[in-house]
Motif scaffolding. Sequence first.
Motif, short mmCIF file in Angstrom:
data_model
loop_
_atom_site.label_atom_id
_atom_site.label_comp_id
_atom_site.label_asym_id
_atom_site.label_seq_id
_atom_site.Cartn_x
_atom_site.Cartn_y
_atom_site.Cartn_z
N GLU A 244 0.72 -0.96 0.06
CA GLU A 244 0.10 -0.29 0.14
C GLU A 244 1.17 0.86 0.27
N ASP A 245 1.55 0.95 -0.87
CA ASP A 245 2.51 2.36 -0.64
C ASP A 245 2.43 2.54 -2.56
N GLU A 246 2.19 3.34 -2.83
CA GLU A 246 2.38 4.35 -4.01
C GLU A 246 3.10 4.97 -4.84
N ARG A 247 4.82 4.93 -3.68
CA ARG A 247 5.41 5.24 -4.32
C ARG A 247 6.39 4.26 -5.45
N TYR A 248 5.90 3.12 -4.83
CA TYR A 248 6.19 1.87 -5.66
C TYR A 248 5.51 2.18 -6.44
N THR A 249 4.82 1.84 -6.83
CA THR A 249 3.47 1.57 -7.59
C THR A 249 3.75 2.61 -8.89
N GLU A 250 4.34 3.94 -8.17
CA GLU A 250 4.62 5.04 -9.00
C GLU A 250 6.05 4.65 -10.29
N ALA A 251 6.66 4.14 -9.00
CA ALA A 251 7.97 3.89 -9.60
C ALA A 251 7.97 3.10 -10.60
N ALA A 252 7.38 2.08 -10.89
CA ALA A 252 6.60 0.90 -11.59
C ALA A 252 6.36 1.39 -13.01
N VAL A 253 5.35 2.04 -13.10
CA VAL A 253 4.90 2.90 -13.85
C VAL A 253 6.16 3.30 -15.26
N ARG A 254 6.41 4.60 -14.56
CA ARG A 254 7.63 5.19 -15.23
C ARG A 254 8.77 4.46 -15.26
N ALA A 255 9.42 3.39 -14.90
CA ALA A 255 10.11 2.38 -15.66
C ALA A 255 9.72 1.87 -17.11
N ALA A 256 8.30 0.95 -16.35
CA ALA A 256 7.65 0.61 -17.40
C ALA A 256 7.58 1.34 -18.82
N THR A 257 6.90 2.69 -19.06
CA THR A 257 7.38 3.86 -19.61
C THR A 257 8.30 4.11 -20.39
N LEU A 258 9.27 4.22 -20.03
CA LEU A 258 10.74 3.65 -20.23
C LEU A 258 11.16 2.84 -21.36
N LEU A 259 10.47 1.91 -21.22
CA LEU A 259 11.20 1.06 -21.61
C LEU A 259 10.24 1.16 -22.97
N ALA A 260 9.06 0.99 -22.55
CA ALA A 260 8.70 1.34 -23.95
C ALA A 260 8.48 2.74 -24.66
N ASP A 261 9.40 3.60 -24.03
CA ASP A 261 9.44 4.67 -24.94
C ASP A 261 10.85 4.63 -25.49
N VAL A 262 11.74 3.74 -24.78
CA VAL A 262 12.88 3.89 -25.58
C VAL A 262 13.64 2.61 -25.93
N HIS A 263 13.14 1.43 -25.16
CA HIS A 263 13.60 0.75 -25.16
C HIS A 263 12.83 -0.15 -26.23
N LEU A 264 11.24 -0.37 -26.56
CA LEU A 264 10.84 -0.74 -27.84
C LEU A 264 10.38 -0.26 -28.98
N SER A 265 11.22 -0.74 -29.89
CA SER A 265 10.98 -0.48 -31.27
C SER A 265 9.58 -0.75 -32.37
N ASP A 266 9.85 -0.53 -33.63
CA ASP A 266 8.48 -1.11 -34.58
C ASP A 266 8.45 -2.40 -34.44
N GLY A 267 7.81 -3.12 -34.40
CA GLY A 267 7.26 -4.71 -34.82
C GLY A 267 7.66 -5.87 -33.56
N GLY A 268 7.66 -4.81 -32.39
CA GLY A 268 8.05 -5.35 -30.82
C GLY A 268 9.23 -6.20 -30.56
N ARG A 269 10.33 -5.40 -30.66
CA ARG A 269 11.52 -5.81 -31.02
C ARG A 269 12.22 -4.65 -30.07
#
Length: 672
Positions: A431-456
Amino acid sequence: MPNRLSAATSPYLLQHADNPVDWWEWGEEALALAESLDRPILLSVGYAACHWCHVMAHESFEDPATAQFMNDHFVNVKVDREERPDVDAVYMRATQAMTGQGGWPMTVVLAPSGEPFFAGTYFPPEPRQGHPAFTQVLQALADAWENRRDEVMQVGADVLAHLRETVDAGGSALDAGALDAAQAVLSSQHDDEAGGYAGSPKFPPSMVLEACLRHWARTGTERSLEMVRTTCEAMARSGTYDQLGGGFARYGVDRYWQVPHFEKMLYDNAQLLRVYLHWWRAELASGDERRQAFARRVAAETADFLLAELGTPEGGFASALDADSADPSGAVHEGAFYAWNPNQLMRLLGASDGAWTARLLGVTGAGTFERGFSTLQLLEDPDDPDRWAAIRARLLAARSQRTRPARDDKVVAAWNGLAVIALAEAGVLLEDERYTEAAVRAATLLADVHLSDGGRVLRASRDGVAGEHAGVLEDHATVAEAFVATLGVTGDAVWLERARVVLDRVLDHFGAPDGGFFDTADDASDLVVRPQDASDNAYPSGTSAAAHAFVALAVVTGEPRYRDAAERAVRAAAQLGEKVPRFAGWTLAAAEALLAGPDEIAVVGPDAQEREAVHRAALLRTSPAVVVAAETATPAVPLLADRVAVDGRATAYVCRDHVCALPVTDPAALLP
């Protein structure tokens, strides 16, 4: 003058940018140069937090005479194993085949076409304890290349043939009997006094512990839970755990975890965060309040360590903290940041508090580590918790003035995926929103920076800029599972589509003829062999990571092809699970999930606070595996289709193996 590594993104490669060695990065250009010059390739593989990599660099790669010989006779290639795990996997297997052991720094000499004909690890600058000097090795190899070429090439051909041998590691599905038998093997190998497995060094067996917890959840076998209790408590009370700042070191060098190898890795702490969360959850069911409090504290401190010490400005998580740092005199020692002696405690805390703290933390006059220093251990709970809390804060503040260990701040896709999964779950359970928010931020970085066309998926980034190297199977699988975990805490269906496109790429480009999966895609850069290894090491293999990701996606989509893929991945590692379960813990955990269903829980309802309470209760279930999806404003998640809130209240729909129970609105009804 800096060499060509000065343009690298890897902190490890940048550590060698000022070497007099004319280093190249791995790639076609270096291979072509070796071919044109008719020189062998000297391949040096390590990573930024590797202590002996630093030692060899200082002793040999910074030495002008050694560097000149290397430049005159070899094409020298430096590889960060964390950035290029595919290259590391191929040549580590060669090193193990040729020498019977492996490790880093790894030194391999190859023909220009990539066949390895010599391999080793650390070489000293002078002959020492039966080991030849590095310069002796270089001279012998240069002579062999010039004067015994046929012999050299035959060795390379033989090694390459060995690397290309296909090993049938597959088998039948791991059914209940096989999983029970694997637990019996683990039980026979467990150190009941000191925790963990084997003598020393001891590595945190995160994936095995998770398999034990899931086996206990399925069968109620107390022995499986007792192994977790013994090992988790031993690790978290020892010097391998940072008693002041939280977080686990890489491993303990002794049986009792007293002295660690002090580097701290993201992948260890992300996995251990989940283990301690799940151990806490198990103790909630058992009713053991002391263990509940202990496990919860360690989980929270480990999550806090991830955020405080490894978080990057871009929202991701750095790979590691180094083992070495400078003491007050400026001399660099392993563990200097973490170790204490009694005089330091007395000067800081005074005679009474200093003596009390030394007894509590096992700080002795002789020292338990090196140079009269001790690691900090909390072998028993303090008799005065408030006194300990105040002293801990003072020690932590004083330590913050010391020279901090270096940080490898590259963001590795797979390890950030592990962190996202763990923090998303921790945010809900603790029940600590800091952890949830950190997870979403890191997932967003993975989606924005590490994920390229076609799921690579791209393997690594630094400062928000992705490197050019393609991710391997573990990157694609763990990132996809992280996206499913993010779906679970955000309710945003965009994460489902991201997970789907990544795992569809795995199905299209990583499949192997035996039904399992290769570690590299069929469109990845060429290596002399295409690696395929289903065994877990410090973190999940690509195959076992794929099994977990496919299980999660199968639940939220209801598509049989994803479950079929999960079952194929488990079968590919089944023989490992049966014969050497210590190296297949994550496969065993996936098999427990498949055997359990897993539990599929859809949570809907108009009130966010009510939904969160039901969501948390769902994750507190002691089922071997639970996948939860929460209501989304864009109803594109199949698991949520046709679910309605009962009487306008937050409602959970619990299904397993295509069979659903009646919907429940009381969170307590979801608990054991």
